[in-house]
Design a protein around this motif. Sequence first.
Motif, PDB file in Angstrom:
ATOM      1  N   ILE A 129       3.799 -32.432   6.499  1.00  0.00           N
ATOM      2  CA  ILE A 129       2.800 -32.238   5.443  1.00  0.00           C
ATOM      3  C   ILE A 129       1.414 -32.602   5.976  1.00  0.00           C
ATOM      4  O   ILE A 129       1.281 -33.558   6.760  1.00  0.00           O
ATOM      5  CB  ILE A 129       3.153 -33.135   4.226  1.00  0.00           C
ATOM      6  CG1 ILE A 129       4.558 -32.789   3.724  1.00  0.00           C
ATOM      7  CG2 ILE A 129       2.140 -32.987   3.104  1.00  0.00           C
ATOM      8  CD1 ILE A 129       5.147 -33.812   2.811  1.00  0.00           C
ATOM      9  N   CYS A 130       0.402 -31.857   5.513  1.00  0.00           N
ATOM     10  CA  CYS A 130      -0.967 -32.151   5.953  1.00  0.00           C
ATOM     11  C   CYS A 130      -1.483 -33.397   5.222  1.00  0.00           C
ATOM     12  O   CYS A 130      -1.444 -33.460   3.992  1.00  0.00           O
ATOM     13  CB  CYS A 130      -1.877 -30.962   5.661  1.00  0.00           C
ATOM     14  SG  CYS A 130      -3.593 -31.311   6.034  1.00  0.00           S
ATOM     15  N   LYS A 131      -1.989 -34.369   5.998  1.00  0.00           N
ATOM     16  CA  LYS A 131      -2.535 -35.611   5.442  1.00  0.00           C
ATOM     17  C   LYS A 131      -3.764 -35.337   4.600  1.00  0.00           C
ATOM     18  O   LYS A 131      -4.078 -36.083   3.692  1.00  0.00           O
ATOM     19  CB  LYS A 131      -2.995 -36.513   6.605  1.00  0.00           C
ATOM     20  CG  LYS A 131      -1.979 -37.519   7.049  1.00  0.00           C
ATOM     21  CD  LYS A 131      -2.568 -38.477   8.060  1.00  0.00           C
ATOM     22  CE  LYS A 131      -1.472 -39.416   8.542  1.00  0.00           C
ATOM     23  NZ  LYS A 131      -1.833 -40.138   9.741  1.00  0.00           N
ATOM     24  N   ASN A 132      -4.439 -34.245   4.943  1.00  0.00           N
ATOM     25  CA  ASN A 132      -5.728 -33.971   4.314  1.00  0.00           C
ATOM     26  C   ASN A 132      -5.580 -33.113   3.058  1.00  0.00           C
ATOM     27  O   ASN A 132      -6.054 -33.487   1.992  1.00  0.00           O
ATOM     28  CB  ASN A 132      -6.622 -33.290   5.359  1.00  0.00           C
ATOM     29  CG  ASN A 132      -7.985 -33.014   4.828  1.00  0.00           C
ATOM     30  OD1 ASN A 132      -8.581 -33.865   4.164  1.00  0.00           O
ATOM     31  ND2 ASN A 132      -8.492 -31.832   5.092  1.00  0.00           N
ATOM     32  N   CYS A 133      -4.881 -31.943   3.151  1.00  0.00           N
ATOM     33  CA  CYS A 133      -4.857 -31.024   2.002  1.00  0.00           C
ATOM     34  C   CYS A 133      -3.473 -30.902   1.367  1.00  0.00           C
ATOM     35  O   CYS A 133      -3.333 -30.230   0.342  1.00  0.00           O
ATOM     36  CB  CYS A 133      -5.370 -29.642   2.412  1.00  0.00           C
ATOM     37  SG  CYS A 133      -4.188 -28.677   3.381  1.00  0.00           S
ATOM     38  N   GLY A 134      -2.445 -31.529   1.953  1.00  0.00           N
ATOM     39  CA  GLY A 134      -1.122 -31.513   1.330  1.00  0.00           C
ATOM     40  C   GLY A 134      -0.298 -30.267   1.625  1.00  0.00           C
ATOM     41  O   GLY A 134       0.829 -30.141   1.133  1.00  0.00           O
ATOM     42  N   VAL A 149      -0.866 -29.755  13.604  1.00  0.00           N
ATOM     43  CA  VAL A 149      -2.209 -29.544  13.026  1.00  0.00           C
ATOM     44  C   VAL A 149      -2.133 -28.504  11.904  1.00  0.00           C
ATOM     45  O   VAL A 149      -1.509 -27.452  12.054  1.00  0.00           O
ATOM     46  CB  VAL A 149      -3.202 -29.050  14.117  1.00  0.00           C
ATOM     47  CG1 VAL A 149      -4.591 -28.823  13.510  1.00  0.00           C
ATOM     48  CG2 VAL A 149      -3.277 -30.037  15.274  1.00  0.00           C
ATOM     49  N   CYS A 150      -2.775 -28.802  10.772  1.00  0.00           N
ATOM     50  CA  CYS A 150      -2.749 -27.891   9.610  1.00  0.00           C
ATOM     51  C   CYS A 150      -3.551 -26.620   9.883  1.00  0.00           C
ATOM     52  O   CYS A 150      -4.707 -26.694  10.305  1.00  0.00           O
ATOM     53  CB  CYS A 150      -3.327 -28.629   8.400  1.00  0.00           C
ATOM     54  SG  CYS A 150      -3.416 -27.621   6.919  1.00  0.00           S
ATOM     55  N   ASP A 151      -2.932 -25.450   9.595  1.00  0.00           N
ATOM     56  CA  ASP A 151      -3.624 -24.161   9.773  1.00  0.00           C
ATOM     57  C   ASP A 151      -4.829 -24.049   8.841  1.00  0.00           C
ATOM     58  O   ASP A 151      -5.829 -23.430   9.171  1.00  0.00           O
ATOM     59  CB  ASP A 151      -2.696 -22.982   9.393  1.00  0.00           C
ATOM     60  CG  ASP A 151      -1.558 -22.809  10.382  1.00  0.00           C
ATOM     61  OD1 ASP A 151      -1.596 -23.421  11.462  1.00  0.00           O
ATOM     62  OD2 ASP A 151      -0.614 -22.052  10.050  1.00  0.00           O
ATOM     63  N   LYS A 152      -4.673 -24.632   7.636  1.00  0.00           N
ATOM     64  CA  LYS A 152      -5.688 -24.399   6.603  1.00  0.00           C
ATOM     65  C   LYS A 152      -6.940 -25.229   6.805  1.00  0.00           C
ATOM     66  O   LYS A 152      -8.040 -24.774   6.550  1.00  0.00           O
ATOM     67  CB  LYS A 152      -5.097 -24.709   5.222  1.00  0.00           C
ATOM     68  CG  LYS A 152      -4.029 -23.713   4.861  1.00  0.00           C
ATOM     69  CD  LYS A 152      -3.440 -23.951   3.501  1.00  0.00           C
ATOM     70  CE  LYS A 152      -2.336 -22.925   3.263  1.00  0.00           C
ATOM     71  NZ  LYS A 152      -1.358 -23.361   2.305  1.00  0.00           N
ATOM     72  N   CYS A 153      -6.749 -26.500   7.224  1.00  0.00           N
ATOM     73  CA  CYS A 153      -7.927 -27.389   7.238  1.00  0.00           C
ATOM     74  C   CYS A 153      -8.055 -28.178   8.538  1.00  0.00           C
ATOM     75  O   CYS A 153      -8.991 -28.972   8.677  1.00  0.00           O
ATOM     76  CB  CYS A 153      -7.873 -28.333   6.046  1.00  0.00           C
ATOM     77  SG  CYS A 153      -6.650 -29.631   6.227  1.00  0.00           S
ATOM     78  N   GLY A 154      -7.122 -28.001   9.466  1.00  0.00           N
ATOM     79  CA  GLY A 154      -7.215 -28.745  10.732  1.00  0.00           C
ATOM     80  C   GLY A 154      -6.740 -30.188  10.622  1.00  0.00           C
ATOM     81  O   GLY A 154      -6.835 -30.957  11.588  1.00  0.00           O
ATOM     82  N   GLY A 155      -6.241 -30.578   9.433  1.00  0.00           N
ATOM     83  CA  GLY A 155      -5.776 -31.959   9.218  1.00  0.00           C
ATOM     84  C   GLY A 155      -4.517 -32.274  10.031  1.00  0.00           C
ATOM     85  O   GLY A 155      -3.812 -31.368  10.483  1.00  0.00           O
ATOM     86  N   GLU A 156      -4.245 -33.575  10.159  1.00  0.00           N
ATOM     87  CA  GLU A 156      -3.075 -34.028  10.922  1.00  0.00           C
ATOM     88  C   GLU A 156      -1.815 -33.915  10.043  1.00  0.00           C
ATOM     89  O   GLU A 156      -1.865 -34.213   8.845  1.00  0.00           O
ATOM     90  CB  GLU A 156      -3.327 -35.493  11.314  1.00  0.00           C
ATOM     91  CG  GLU A 156      -2.328 -36.069  12.287  1.00  0.00           C
ATOM     92  CD  GLU A 156      -2.517 -37.595  12.410  1.00  0.00           C
ATOM     93  OE1 GLU A 156      -1.527 -38.263  12.720  1.00  0.00           O
ATOM     94  OE2 GLU A 156      -3.633 -38.074  12.160  1.00  0.00           O
TER      95      GLU A 156
HETATM   96 ZN    ZN Z   1      -4.457 -29.159   5.567  1.00  0.00          ZN
END
Ligand code: ZN
Length: 214
Positions: A129-134, A149-156
């Motif tokens: 799961i993305c830490k930033n956007c879920g 790495v999240c495709d949508k926002c680059g979050g971890e």
């Molecule tokens: Zn994300």
Amino acid sequence: MRLILLGPPGAGKGTQAEFIVEKYGIPHISTGDIFRKNIKEGTELGNRAKAFMDKGELVPDSLVVELVADRLNQADCKAGFLLDGFPRTVFQAQSLDGILERLKVTLNAVININVNPKVLVSRAVGRRICKNCGATYHVENNKPKVDGVCDKCGGELYQRSDDVAETVENRISVYMNETMPLINYYDAQDKLVNIEGEQNINDVFSDIVDALKG
Ligand code: ZN
Ligand code: AP5
């Protein structure tokens, strides 16, 4: 549109919720997400919920129902909502009936995502799961373009602490004992829509959209 997403742990509720709320422009209310946010922020609710969640047990009804009642009273729920992971017990379902009656609204549908228990464990254990956007990924079925790495926002990306095999197995058995009776509960209210959850993610979504047209 006023909807409930029902289904065992790892069935794809969170994954489908992302698509549904975007298509219908309704808020996504996930009790699991609300508890995880409270745990992260170290609130009293979070501290009380954590002990149950870590074991794969349900958080007591008394902590859940009031929280959902408050959320459904907020202005953004007037046009509709998607409940994900609530209700989970017959008591919660009966309480929700009372809340909706007071708000003078009714449910459009209860979407029940069916997946074989054998598939559920590998889905949950492989989830990231993305830490930033879920946003939700899977290490095999739904990989991000770049590992971790999240495709949508680059979050971890991270793994949920209750996504270890033993805890997932307990969550499945809790689901069978406590939550499965809701299938009959909502069938009797003529609200139940069964969806085959072992197709690819896009096909599951298109079946949901078709069912909601009907
Ligand atoms: Zn994300
Ligand atoms: P909660 O956060 O609600 O978790 P859950 O119900 O166990 O559901 P999951 O989030 O594990 O699965 P999901 O169906 O959303 O699957 P996902 O889309 O991520 O609850 C956690 C805890 O909080 C509970 O144990 C309890 O303690 C507490 N709690 C919450 N609500 C409560 C309540 N009302 N009362 C009491 N306690 C409560 O998908 C899983 C994986 O599969 C992902 O990696 C995804 O990429 C992949 N995937 C999804 N769809 C497909 C597909 N079609 N094909 C292949 N892979 C797929």
